[in-house]
Design a protein around this motif. Sequence first.
Motif, PDB file in Angstrom:
ATOM      1  N   TRP A   3      -4.188   4.788  -2.787  1.00 20.18           N
ATOM      2  CA  TRP A   3      -5.348   5.493  -2.214  1.00 20.18           C
ATOM      3  C   TRP A   3      -4.806   6.782  -1.636  1.00 20.18           C
ATOM      4  CZ3 TRP A   3      -9.924   2.263  -0.157  1.00 20.18           C
ATOM      5  CH2 TRP A   3     -11.031   3.088   0.086  1.00 20.18           C
TER       6      TRP A   3
ATOM      7  N   LEU B 218      -8.686   9.396   2.581  1.00 20.11           N
ATOM      8  CA  LEU B 218      -8.058   8.178   3.084  1.00 20.11           C
ATOM      9  C   LEU B 218      -8.974   7.412   4.037  1.00 20.11           C
ATOM     10  CD1 LEU B 218      -4.414   9.352   3.844  1.00 20.11           C
ATOM     11  CD2 LEU B 218      -5.180   7.905   1.963  1.00 20.11           C
TER      12      LEU B 218
ATOM     13  N   LEU C 103      -7.776  -0.086   4.193  1.00 16.57           N
ATOM     14  CA  LEU C 103      -6.704  -0.084   3.201  1.00 16.57           C
ATOM     15  C   LEU C 103      -6.002  -1.441   3.165  1.00 16.57           C
ATOM     16  CD1 LEU C 103      -5.092   1.597   1.163  1.00 16.57           C
ATOM     17  CD2 LEU C 103      -3.645   2.365   3.046  1.00 16.57           C
TER      18      LEU C 103
ATOM     19  N   VAL D 187       0.842  -1.191   0.000  1.00 15.66           N
ATOM     20  CA  VAL D 187       0.000   0.000   0.000  1.00 15.66           C
ATOM     21  C   VAL D 187       0.878   1.243   0.000  1.00 15.66           C
ATOM     22  CG1 VAL D 187      -1.872  -1.162   1.243  1.00 15.66           C
ATOM     23  CG2 VAL D 187      -0.157   0.136   2.526  1.00 15.66           C
TER      24      VAL D 187
END
Length: 295
Positions: free
Chosen positions: A263, A267, A273, A21
């Motif tokens: 992303w 957020l 996430l 991520v």
Amino acid sequence: MSDSSPLSPSVPGGPPPRAGVGLKAEHYRAILETQPDIGFFEVHAENYMGAGGPPHRFLTAIREAYPLSVHGVGLSIGADRALDPAHLQRLQSLVRRYAPERFSEHLAWSNHPCGFLDDLLPVPYTARSLARVVEHIDQVQEALGRQMLLENPATYLAFEESTYTEAEFIAAVARRTGCGLLLDVNNAYVASVNQQWVPASYIDALPLAAVQQIHLAGHVQQSDSQGRPLLIDTHDRPVADIVWDLYSYTIRACGPLPTLIEWDADLPDWDTLAAQAAHADAVMRQASPTRVQTP
């Protein structure tokens, strides 16, 4: 570096590629306190070009525990002018400091004599543009002493002057520079819908053996003035189901590859996430890889 060739994204017998991520300041403490099971983190280079401060303290601690990728947004690879030597020097220092697994940049431009434009703008696919992009990538790879990955853009229009398709242009760049590719599957889908391409055919036309990393992100669907679908690459929501389907198709063609969930706005909390990354890991486990081999 015109005679170098794309490198394999994983070592035979080593751990399988994982999903990662984008690292955001809002999640620093959650990551360090919980040590989540995440394949890697990626940062935007320009956010860490200062000499020190809290961002570097947190990034140093996270880099000690996780693999890292650095993703540039400001080199302006496609600009019709020279690269900014000061920016390239700052990038060189950052890459030396953190020794990331991968460095990538966009097939786009944002620098202009009037200043820096806060967007990633498209490049016409012509012989002149090709020569300029090749020159810039050679310069970056020489300065960094390593291979760079080039990301396919999210486009909304086509230039009448273009003489290459996008896939042909990207293939020519990779062939002439030896750079690898970062295949953004969401960008591929967005561009295909906006320009009425077949998404799977676009993927198939790329030199898949050069792909070393994948990006996934969310997008918004709007309509143009004639009522046709217009997709906007927003990075502010979960990955769409249809993009997950195209990702699965890509993994079956390429084999598992390090995959980043992007992303960047609105957020979510850390668990949301991380769940997107876990889903990408699941797709890689389930897909039957038929990795295209580099000659």
